[in-house]
Design a protein around this motif. Sequence first.
Motif, PDB file in Angstrom:
ATOM      1  N   GLU A   1      31.584  31.004  44.643  1.00 45.61           N
ATOM      2  CA  GLU A   1      30.651  30.677  45.729  1.00 45.61           C
ATOM      3  C   GLU A   1      30.587  29.158  45.837  1.00 45.61           C
ATOM      4  OE1 GLU A   1      26.985  32.781  46.146  1.00 45.61           O
ATOM      5  OE2 GLU A   1      27.860  34.672  45.449  1.00 45.61           O
TER       6      GLU A   1
ATOM      7  N   ARG B   1      22.403  41.975  45.902  1.00 41.28           N
ATOM      8  CA  ARG B   1      23.795  42.467  45.992  1.00 41.28           C
ATOM      9  C   ARG B   1      23.860  43.666  46.934  1.00 41.28           C
ATOM     10  NH1 ARG B   1      28.879  40.711  43.317  1.00 41.28           N
ATOM     11  NH2 ARG B   1      27.978  38.670  43.586  1.00 41.28           N
TER      12      ARG B   1
ATOM     13  N   TYR C   1      42.337  29.319  37.800  1.00 42.39           N
ATOM     14  CA  TYR C   1      41.498  30.435  38.272  1.00 42.39           C
ATOM     15  C   TYR C   1      41.483  31.490  37.172  1.00 42.39           C
ATOM     16  CZ  TYR C   1      39.149  33.315  41.784  1.00 42.39           C
ATOM     17  OH  TYR C   1      38.209  34.054  42.480  1.00 42.39           O
TER      18      TYR C   1
ATOM     19  N   MET D   1      33.084  46.189  36.488  1.00 46.91           N
ATOM     20  CA  MET D   1      33.954  45.983  35.325  1.00 46.91           C
ATOM     21  C   MET D   1      33.715  47.120  34.340  1.00 46.91           C
ATOM     22  SD  MET D   1      33.518  41.917  34.695  1.00 46.91           S
ATOM     23  CE  MET D   1      31.762  42.014  34.906  1.00 46.91           C
TER      24      MET D   1
ATOM     25  N   TYR E   1      29.703  36.533  32.437  1.00 47.69           N
ATOM     26  CA  TYR E   1      31.027  37.045  32.039  1.00 47.69           C
ATOM     27  C   TYR E   1      32.184  36.227  32.587  1.00 47.69           C
ATOM     28  CZ  TYR E   1      29.824  39.050  36.586  1.00 47.69           C
ATOM     29  OH  TYR E   1      29.383  39.195  37.874  1.00 47.69           O
ATOM     30  N   CYS E   2      31.905  35.346  33.539  1.00 45.11           N
ATOM     31  CA  CYS E   2      32.975  34.815  34.381  1.00 45.11           C
ATOM     32  C   CYS E   2      33.467  33.439  33.927  1.00 45.11           C
ATOM     33  CB  CYS E   2      32.473  34.739  35.818  1.00 45.11           C
ATOM     34  SG  CYS E   2      33.737  34.198  36.958  1.00 45.11           S
TER      35      CYS E   2
ATOM     36  N   ILE F   1      37.210  41.530  30.475  1.00 42.91           N
ATOM     37  CA  ILE F   1      37.999  40.827  29.452  1.00 42.91           C
ATOM     38  C   ILE F   1      37.248  39.540  29.122  1.00 42.91           C
ATOM     39  CG2 ILE F   1      40.244  39.799  28.876  1.00 42.91           C
ATOM     40  CD1 ILE F   1      41.487  41.507  31.119  1.00 42.91           C
TER      41      ILE F   1
ATOM     42  N   PRO G   1      39.069  46.414  33.699  1.00 37.73           N
ATOM     43  CA  PRO G   1      38.375  46.203  32.423  1.00 37.73           C
ATOM     44  C   PRO G   1      37.734  44.819  32.362  1.00 37.73           C
ATOM     45  CG  PRO G   1      40.745  45.942  32.156  1.00 37.73           C
ATOM     46  CD  PRO G   1      40.535  46.435  33.553  1.00 37.73           C
TER      47      PRO G   1
ATOM     48  N   LEU H   1      32.980  42.877  47.543  1.00 39.66           N
ATOM     49  CA  LEU H   1      31.834  42.378  46.784  1.00 39.66           C
ATOM     50  C   LEU H   1      31.471  43.461  45.764  1.00 39.66           C
ATOM     51  CD1 LEU H   1      29.670  39.997  46.743  1.00 39.66           C
ATOM     52  CD2 LEU H   1      28.192  41.580  47.988  1.00 39.66           C
TER      53      LEU H   1
ATOM     54  N   GLU I   1      29.028  45.240  40.493  1.00 40.80           N
ATOM     55  CA  GLU I   1      29.089  44.863  39.058  1.00 40.80           C
ATOM     56  C   GLU I   1      28.391  45.862  38.128  1.00 40.80           C
ATOM     57  OE1 GLU I   1      31.292  42.712  38.788  1.00 40.80           O
ATOM     58  OE2 GLU I   1      31.102  41.182  40.320  1.00 40.80           O
TER      59      GLU I   1
HETATM   60  N1  SAM Z   1      32.707  34.975  43.926  1.00 36.67           N
HETATM   61  C1  SAM Z   1      33.132  36.235  44.446  1.00 36.67           C
HETATM   62  C2  SAM Z   1      32.256  37.369  43.919  1.00 36.67           C
HETATM   63  O1  SAM Z   1      31.443  37.091  43.042  1.00 36.67           O
HETATM   64  O2  SAM Z   1      32.394  38.478  44.423  1.00 36.67           O
HETATM   65  C3  SAM Z   1      34.596  36.537  44.149  1.00 36.67           C
HETATM   66  C4  SAM Z   1      35.163  36.029  42.861  1.00 36.67           C
HETATM   67  S1  SAM Z   1      34.638  36.929  41.399  1.00 36.67           S
HETATM   68  C5  SAM Z   1      35.403  35.942  40.178  1.00 36.67           C
HETATM   69  C6  SAM Z   1      35.645  38.402  41.486  1.00 36.67           C
HETATM   70  C7  SAM Z   1      35.405  39.456  40.422  1.00 36.67           C
HETATM   71  O3  SAM Z   1      35.975  39.048  39.182  1.00 36.67           O
HETATM   72  C8  SAM Z   1      33.984  39.767  40.073  1.00 36.67           C
HETATM   73  O4  SAM Z   1      33.440  40.657  40.987  1.00 36.67           O
HETATM   74  C9  SAM Z   1      34.083  40.338  38.652  1.00 36.67           C
HETATM   75  O5  SAM Z   1      33.932  41.754  38.631  1.00 36.67           O
HETATM   76  C10 SAM Z   1      35.491  39.920  38.196  1.00 36.67           C
HETATM   77  N2  SAM Z   1      35.426  39.223  36.898  1.00 36.67           N
HETATM   78  C11 SAM Z   1      34.767  38.086  36.616  1.00 36.67           C
HETATM   79  N3  SAM Z   1      34.844  37.803  35.301  1.00 36.67           N
HETATM   80  C12 SAM Z   1      35.571  38.786  34.726  1.00 36.67           C
HETATM   81  C13 SAM Z   1      35.962  39.068  33.387  1.00 36.67           C
HETATM   82  N4  SAM Z   1      35.608  38.276  32.384  1.00 36.67           N
HETATM   83  N5  SAM Z   1      36.701  40.180  33.154  1.00 36.67           N
HETATM   84  C14 SAM Z   1      37.060  40.985  34.185  1.00 36.67           C
HETATM   85  N6  SAM Z   1      36.700  40.784  35.466  1.00 36.67           N
HETATM   86  C15 SAM Z   1      35.970  39.687  35.743  1.00 36.67           C
END
Ligand code: SAM
Length: 345
Positions: free
Chosen positions: A109, A182, A305, A201, A68-69, A233, A231, A159, A162
């Motif tokens: 990470e 986790r 970011y 999310m 998702y990220c 996204i 949410p 943390l 998810e």
């Molecule tokens: N790397 C660390 C971790 O995984 O906890 C911190 C950064 S991570 C990007 C932070 C949060 O962003 C994640 O726990 C996730 O729930 C949220 N996130 C990532 N992609 C997303 C998306 N497409 N829409 C909404 N939230 C998102």
Amino acid sequence: MNKLVEKLAREQYLEAKEILWLLENNTVELRQDLSEKARAVAKKTFGNGVYTRGLIEFSNYCKNDCYYCGIRQSNDQVNRYRLTEDQIFNCCQTGYALGFRTFVLQGGEDPYFDDDRVVAIIQEIKKNYADCAITLSMGEKSKKSYQRLYQAGADRYLLRHETANKGHYKRLHPSNLTLENRITCLRDLKEIGFQVGTGFMVGSPTQTIENILEDLEFIKELKPQMIGIGPFIPHHNTPFKNANPGSLEQTLQLISILRLMLPKALIPATTALGTINGQGRELGILAGANVVMPNLSPVAVRKDYSLYDNKICTDDEAAECRSCLAKRMASIGYEILTNRGDYPE
Ligand code: SAM
Ligand code: FES
């Protein structure tokens, strides 16, 4: 007033089938009842004060590939950056002058930021700003590493779990990432003494109402001090680029339910909520949230970011972000506070 909402407010607990009923019947009237009760509960502990945290997005390198990220390793369109130590300290200096007493160091990470480097950063920040709390959000680590970071002076750790459902976790992550690990990390963090934040999310791909019930049950059992929900996204360069975003209504409902289940929890009105709706963060506070997290990262790296598309606040300097949020909170009768904003024991 809905009877189940009254019961939840009174007992901080509902049977699984009662929660499911709330989730399935998310009408305007029900949400009004929930937010009215949730807001009253938040006001009892926090008054009309909203805690702020200064967010420093220190690296968008990530060895993980969460589907998702937007900054996942496989996204080769990302302009990767790491803040230097001096850049991080400058963010803190600006933030301190603006009244922030919590700094959140968040990043992918990134193996470059090994324990030695993070320990040195924590110690330097604590040396200069002894009255500030440090929150880390840098993913999964060994208990030994978490211990070192705690001993160096970090106070809190975010943390998100998810999703508390194993099958759903597998659909959101590659196989090297497991729900089991986790949860081990979250339990380790608690045992060490961190104030711990978890969350999920809302509307992530294939999430069901039953999954959300499991999330709520997991959170109730873990009793985290902080709960981050926002949410989902979609990001245009991830496997979930065509998935639907999570909804404002469901996110607001869940903020209210969580506030009633854990009355003293620190719950942010997230940037993602502000991204799907122009008034999202105000509505989040009115639904029972009590934290906002303005961005302190240098404007030059903000757009890099991008966890999801159309993220807000990517052009504003830290001072603008803070004053914008102060105005937004004032518009709904709330006030931004200048203190560490610890969990009220
Ligand atoms: N790397 C660390 C971790 O995984 O906890 C911190 C950064 S991570 C990007 C932070 C949060 O962003 C994640 O726990 C996730 O729930 C949220 N996130 C990532 N992609 C997303 C998306 N497409 N829409 C909404 N939230 C998102
Ligand atoms: Fe690592 Fe998103 S995949 S921060």
